[in-house]
Scaffold this motif. Structure first.
Motif, mmCIF file in Angstrom:
data_model
loop_
_atom_site.group_PDB
_atom_site.id
_atom_site.type_symbol
_atom_site.label_atom_id
_atom_site.label_comp_id
_atom_site.label_asym_id
_atom_site.label_seq_id
_atom_site.Cartn_x
_atom_site.Cartn_y
_atom_site.Cartn_z
ATOM 1 N N LEU A 88 -9.493 -2.714 -0.082
ATOM 2 C CA LEU A 88 -10.132 -1.686 0.955
ATOM 3 C C LEU A 88 -10.555 -0.429 0.676
ATOM 4 C CD1 LEU A 88 -8.062 -2.610 4.149
ATOM 5 C CD2 LEU A 88 -10.498 -3.507 3.563
ATOM 6 N N THR A 89 -9.452 0.129 -0.248
ATOM 7 C CA THR A 89 -9.800 1.852 -0.812
ATOM 8 C C THR A 89 -10.874 1.514 -1.723
ATOM 9 O OG1 THR A 89 -7.453 2.176 -0.366
ATOM 10 C CG2 THR A 89 -8.441 3.626 -1.876
ATOM 11 N N THR B 249 -15.222 -0.108 8.483
ATOM 12 C CA THR B 249 -14.551 -1.081 7.699
ATOM 13 C C THR B 249 -13.750 -2.123 8.951
ATOM 14 O OG1 THR B 249 -14.250 -0.024 5.819
ATOM 15 C CG2 THR B 249 -12.676 -1.794 6.200
ATOM 16 N N ALA B 250 -13.006 -1.571 9.663
ATOM 17 C CA ALA B 250 -12.210 -2.209 10.815
ATOM 18 C C ALA B 250 -13.106 -2.861 11.733
ATOM 19 C CB ALA B 250 -11.595 -1.010 11.649
ATOM 20 N N ARG B 251 -14.285 -2.583 12.122
ATOM 21 C CA ARG B 251 -15.135 -3.389 12.871
ATOM 22 C C ARG B 251 -15.733 -4.537 12.045
ATOM 23 N NH1 ARG B 251 -17.057 1.562 14.955
ATOM 24 N NH2 ARG B 251 -18.528 1.765 13.255
ATOM 25 N N ARG B 252 -16.055 -4.430 10.708
ATOM 26 C CA ARG B 252 -16.361 -5.426 9.986
ATOM 27 C C ARG B 252 -15.331 -6.443 9.655
ATOM 28 N NH1 ARG B 252 -20.536 -4.548 5.994
ATOM 29 N NH2 ARG B 252 -19.244 -5.663 4.276
ATOM 30 N N LEU B 253 -14.034 -6.194 9.771
ATOM 31 C CA LEU B 253 -12.904 -6.977 9.546
ATOM 32 C C LEU B 253 -12.565 -7.443 11.000
ATOM 33 C CD1 LEU B 253 -10.800 -5.169 7.152
ATOM 34 C CD2 LEU B 253 -11.976 -7.119 6.592
ATOM 35 N N GLU C 102 -6.701 1.565 13.701
ATOM 36 C CA GLU C 102 -5.611 2.000 13.529
ATOM 37 C C GLU C 102 -4.868 0.818 12.232
ATOM 38 O OE1 GLU C 102 -3.851 4.696 13.882
ATOM 39 O OE2 GLU C 102 -5.774 5.507 14.737
ATOM 40 N N VAL C 103 -5.159 -0.284 12.475
ATOM 41 C CA VAL C 103 -4.728 -1.163 11.694
ATOM 42 C C VAL C 103 -5.032 -1.015 10.141
ATOM 43 C CG1 VAL C 103 -4.756 -3.814 11.036
ATOM 44 C CG2 VAL C 103 -4.458 -2.905 13.497
ATOM 45 N N VAL C 104 -6.378 -0.792 10.006
ATOM 46 C CA VAL C 104 -6.866 -0.390 8.681
ATOM 47 C C VAL C 104 -6.415 0.782 8.103
ATOM 48 C CG1 VAL C 104 -8.880 0.426 7.251
ATOM 49 C CG2 VAL C 104 -9.016 -1.610 9.021
ATOM 50 N N ARG C 105 -6.023 1.785 9.103
ATOM 51 C CA ARG C 105 -5.373 3.032 8.539
ATOM 52 C C ARG C 105 -3.811 2.741 8.065
ATOM 53 N NH1 ARG C 105 -8.171 7.739 9.219
ATOM 54 N NH2 ARG C 105 -9.977 7.507 10.386
ATOM 55 N N ARG C 106 -3.220 2.120 8.836
ATOM 56 C CA ARG C 106 -1.919 1.684 8.428
ATOM 57 C C ARG C 106 -1.872 0.985 7.324
ATOM 58 N NH1 ARG C 106 -0.805 -0.207 12.865
ATOM 59 N NH2 ARG C 106 -0.699 -2.362 12.812
ATOM 60 N N TRP C 107 -2.587 0.014 7.205
ATOM 61 C CA TRP C 107 -2.367 -0.698 5.706
ATOM 62 C C TRP C 107 -2.533 0.093 4.638
ATOM 63 C CZ3 TRP C 107 -6.559 -5.176 7.384
ATOM 64 C CH2 TRP C 107 -5.672 -6.043 8.400
ATOM 65 N N ILE C 108 -3.482 0.852 4.374
ATOM 66 C CA ILE C 108 -4.055 1.864 3.539
ATOM 67 C C ILE C 108 -2.758 2.819 3.390
ATOM 68 C CG2 ILE C 108 -5.372 3.460 2.585
ATOM 69 C CD1 ILE C 108 -7.721 2.005 4.105
ATOM 70 N N ALA C 109 -2.172 3.208 4.525
ATOM 71 C CA ALA C 109 -1.296 4.404 4.475
ATOM 72 C C ALA C 109 -0.018 3.933 3.946
ATOM 73 C CB ALA C 109 -0.916 4.893 5.721
ATOM 74 N N GLN C 110 0.420 2.618 4.358
ATOM 75 C CA GLN C 110 1.641 1.950 3.987
ATOM 76 C C GLN C 110 1.670 1.619 2.319
ATOM 77 O OE1 GLN C 110 1.814 -1.445 6.261
ATOM 78 N NE2 GLN C 110 2.931 -0.452 8.194
ATOM 79 N N ALA C 111 0.490 1.634 1.929
ATOM 80 C CA ALA C 111 0.416 1.507 0.168
ATOM 81 C C ALA C 111 0.201 2.655 -0.368
ATOM 82 C CB ALA C 111 -0.809 0.485 0.240
ATOM 83 N N GLY C 112 0.443 3.811 0.429
ATOM 84 C CA GLY C 112 0.265 5.502 -0.220
ATOM 85 C C GLY C 112 -1.060 5.732 -0.403
#
Length: 847
Positions: free
Chosen positions: A18-19, A32-36, A41-51
């Motif tokens: 995603l990044t 990106t969230a709309r496309r998926l 918030e889900v997209v942001r959480r995925w990316i943030a959890q991975a640093g």
């Protein structure tokens, strides 16, 4: 042989993809969230959890000034506006400057202070539709491209000496603007002129410590202050006394590993050791929960390598005087968006997904958007309310009715409660400020003036102003344009504290003074606005009350405009507390003011209470006046049957009392009802009865009113020549009595009838004079009526452009008043020829 590396977890792999996608395309997290087909918030959480950083990824592809310019050009094109449009609408930005940016030339370095520069202002143009978070990220792109980035080139590492700095709050959210201001401190620090000091201030529970700790742990801060951080809780608002300077110095030195046994006993010597220890170091100093300036001042490092961040409920204005410029970052409650984001994090994705945004907003409103209250409420909802049985909206509704009791964790942690936090602020006030705070909790309105607070507390205004300033310094009240207000939760706390600390009699006396303040002030305003009106006799104001005294009609209108919202609550409080005499007198005193502003629905509500109060008092005259005035408000709302019913009841009471003036007033009101029912002959008979009663009472002012009504009714009957003497006599009597406001009626009638007689210039002259009087006295609805007549005169004289101008102004007033006449004026405007000359209509006074 080494074993092959295990593949990264699925979330990390997804975040990397995603990044990379967002960096290559410049796509925002929301897109990106709309496309998926998932939440942003889900997209942001995925990316943030991975640093990763979803916001940084959105603009990561802008690695040259030319690419930034191309991105900006596309953004402008999407608005449908031209570069010139946006440049002309932005202060200090020329079209050529923007074109240079679009080409990648002359990109300005960012400002070092808090004020935005031309680039910031341009990005803030509403047409570009960039939120604050995006503008902050674009500011970082600019910094990177101009070599002034605040971001470190390399990770500062995990061994950064945080010392006593608390762990960050995992649910921290929002505060983008405040974080941006703190980030800019790093640019000031980089100049190395002097030590940088910032003060984070606000009422208890706004999250000052959370913001300070969150910012202190960012990569930029850790990379800048390579010698680490010193953190000290100064205990400024705890139940125990604030930390002394001596103790604070010892604690800070011990964080450097000093042996307590070797530290000097003398405070001055301790301070010297402290200054020597921090000299030459690159340190961040966080002084949390400071009580006042003397506690902080000796702890501030002098070296340019240090930056000090102080948090306090006190505004700490004194630090500017002795320590050089201090960056003040006030914290208010969260915005609606920030509150919603925090609540979603706190209640968890599963519950948030099945909860409507409006329900989350309802809980945020119940908590007053205070971060501490939001966290307590969310925790209690999850642990006590049983989300599977009670919806968030139901929980919010129940919370609203008992906020001070409900916004607490429980007996095992009594300090974690909104009441406890505000109690701590209250304890540190002077005795006079504590009393003022408590009594202000009894004020029913949304805000108040110093004069009203002085009456409430029975103090003189200078002393009251000083106590309000103390409350403001403690962030318990706020001031705006001479008016003071509470945050909702602080208001609840002040009222609760008053109930706990002050006897019933003390509170009752304070409320009586407050009601008398507004009653006697409103009465004075009414006398200034309508000096010819027969006055009532007020009881003396309660001892200690110092009402305001508007002396002119302009001052009266200005006073009422400032106090209208408050007066609605004051009237309700007087009625609810059983102050019947004050309730009736308030209704009487506000009648003209409400009528002139077109607030007839509110006028009806006030007089419903006034009528009930008069009946409870057994006051027949008061009851009749209430019935007649209530009828007037219903008449203005075109509720004619209700108005006539009230007037007939009033007429019966006045006849029983033998009150000629009351009978005359009521006959005039009944004539208005007949006029609205298109019964002009009946209206004329009633007006002539009113004239007889006024003459029997010896009222010249009343005679003028009746003659004015007779003249207008004759106009409606088409008896124009017959109407002229009555209108002229009414005008002369009004002026003889000093009733300039009353002169507008016969002026309007004379203008209307001269129009009908074909005397257009005379008509415009009379109508212009009537309009000037109504404007002078801020009579909105009558202004619109005269403007309609003026437009008719111009239309008849063959001046459609002037008619359009007059009717357009009338329509604006009717629309503002939500008056049914607006539709008819709109139809008249639509029927006018479109080629009439524009420009101000003759006879219209300047705005």
């Amino acid at each position: 042989m080494a074993s092959p590396a295990s593949p990264p977890p699925l979330t990390e792999r997804l975040a990397a993809l995603l990044t990379d996608h967002m960096a290559r395309t410049g796509e925002a997290a929301a897109d990106t969230a709309r496309r998926l087909g998932v939440a942003e918030e889900v997209v942001r959480r995925w990316i943030a959890q991975a640093g990763g950083d979803p916001d940084a990824a959105e603009f990561a592809h802008l690695d040259t000034a030319a690419k930034l310019g191309a991105w900006l050009r596309a953004r402008i094109a999407d608005t449908g506006r031209t570069v010139r449009d946006l440049a002309d609408a932005t202060e200090s930005v020329s079209t050529s400057t923007v074109y240079n940016w679009l080409k990648g030339d002359h990109l300005p370095p960012p400002p070092v202070g808090d004020e935005p520069d031309r680039f910031d202002l341009f990005l803030s143009h509403p047409a570009l539709d960039l939120d604050l978070r995006q503008r902050v990220r674009l500011d970082e792109v600019r910094r990177r491209l101009t070599g002034t980035s605040l971001r470190p080139a390399a990770d500062p590492g995990a061994d950064w000496p945080a010392r006593a700095l608390p762990a960050g709050n995992r649910t921290f959210t929002g505060r983008t603007e405040e974080r941006r201001r703190l980030d800019r401190l790093l640019a000031r620090h980089a100049r190395g002129d002097t030590a940088v000091v910032a003060a984070l201030t606000g009422m208890g529970g706004t999250g000052k410590t959370a913001l300070a700790v969150h910012w202190a742990r960012t990569r930029e801060v850790r990379a800048t202050f390579t010698d680490g951080c010193l953190y000290l809780d100064l205990n400024g608002y705890a139940e125990t006394p604030p930390l002394s300077v001596d103790t604070a110095l010892r604690k800070l030195l011990q964080q450097f590993g000093a042996d307590p046994a070797t530290l000097p006993a003398d405070t001055d010597a301790l301070a010297a050791r402290y200054r020597e220890t921090v000299a030459g170091r690159r340190l961040l100093l966080v002084l949390d929960n400071a009580h006042a300036e003397p506690q902080v001042r000796p702890l501030l490092p002098a070296g340019p390598g240090c930056l000090t961040l102080v948090t306090s409920r006190n505004r700490l204005q004194g630090l500017d005087v002795t320590g050089g410029p201090v960056t003040h970052v006030p914290l208010d409650v969260l915005t609606t968006r920030e509150s919603g984001s925090l609540l979603r994090k706190l209640i968890g994705a599963l519950i948030a997904k099945s909860t409507a945004d409006a329900d989350i907003d309802a809980l945020a409103d119940a908590c007053g958007h205070l971060p501490l209250a939001l966290q307590i409420a969310a925790a209690n909802y999850l642990t006590r309310a049983r989300p599977e049985q009670v919806s968030l909206r139901e929980y919010a509704a129940a919370l609203t009715d008992r906020r001070m009791d409900a916004l607490a964790v429980g007996p095992t942690d009594p300090a974690l409660a909104v009441t406890a936090v505000l109690d701590a602020s209250y304890r540190h006030l002077s005795a006079g400020a504590r009393r003022t705070y408590r009594l202000l909790g009894l004020h029913p309105g949304p805000d108040w003036t110093t004069a009203a607070a002085a009456s409430l507390t029975a103090r003189d205004r200078d002393a009251t102003a000083a106590l309000l300033a103390e409350l403001a310094e403690a962030n318990l009240v706020s001031e705006h344009e001479g008016r003071w207000s509470f945050h909702d939760l602080v208001r609840d706390h002040a009222a609760l504290t008053a109930r706990r600390a002050d006897a019933d009699g003390v509170r009752a006396e304070a409320v009586a003074r407050l009601l008398d303040h507004y009653l006697h002030s409103a009465f004075a305003a009414d006398r200034a606005l309508a000096p010819a009106r027969d006055p009532i006799v007020l009881a003396p104001a309660a001892e200690g009350t110092a009402p305001e005294r508007p002396g002119t009609s302009q001052e009266a209108v200005a006073w009422f405009g400032a106090e209208q919202r408050v007066l609605h609550h004051v009237c309700a409080r007087a009625d609810a507390d059983g102050h019947d005499a004050r309730t009736w007198a308030l209704a009487w005193s506000l009648s003209n003011l409400l009528d002139h502003s077109g607030a007839w629905t509110e006028m009806a509500a006030v007089w419903h209470s006034g009528l009930a109060a008069a009946r409870r008092l057994g006051d027949d005259a008061g009851t009749a006046i209430a019935l007649r005035t209530l009828a007037y408000s219903h008449l203005q709302l075109e509720q004619h049957d209700t108005a006539q019913r009230h007037l007939e009841q009033a007429l019966a009471v006045f006849e029983r009392l033998g009150d000629h003036t009351g009978l005359a007033h009521t006959c005039i009101m009944l004539s208005h009802v007949s006029e609205s029912q298109r019964l002009p002959e009946t209206s004329l008979d009633l007006l002539r009865h009113a004239l007889e009663h006024y003459r029997a009472a010896g009222s010249l002012d009343g005679e003028a009113r009746a003659l004015s009504g007779i003249g207008w009714t004759l106009v409606l009957l088409g008896r124009y020549e017959e109407a002229i003497p009555d209108c002229e006599r009414a005008l002369a009597l009004h002026l003889q009595c000093g009733n300039r406001s009353g002169s507008a009626g016969p002026l309007d009638s004379l203008g209307y009838l001269h129009h009908r007689l074909g005397h257009y210039d005379a008509a415009v002259d009379y109508l212009g004079r009537a309009l000037a009087v109504h404007r002078e006295h801020a009579n909105l609805r009558p202004q619109a009526t005269v403007l309609v007549h003026l437009g008719e005169a111009h239309e008849a004289a063959g001046r459609p452009g002037a008619a359009r101008d007059a009717w357009t102004r009338a329509l604006q007033i009717y629309d503002d008043l939500d008056h049914p006449e607006a539709g008819r004026v709109r139809d008249r405007l639509a029927a006018l020829p479109q080629d009439g000359a524009a420009g101000p209509a003759p006879g219209l006074p300047s705005e």
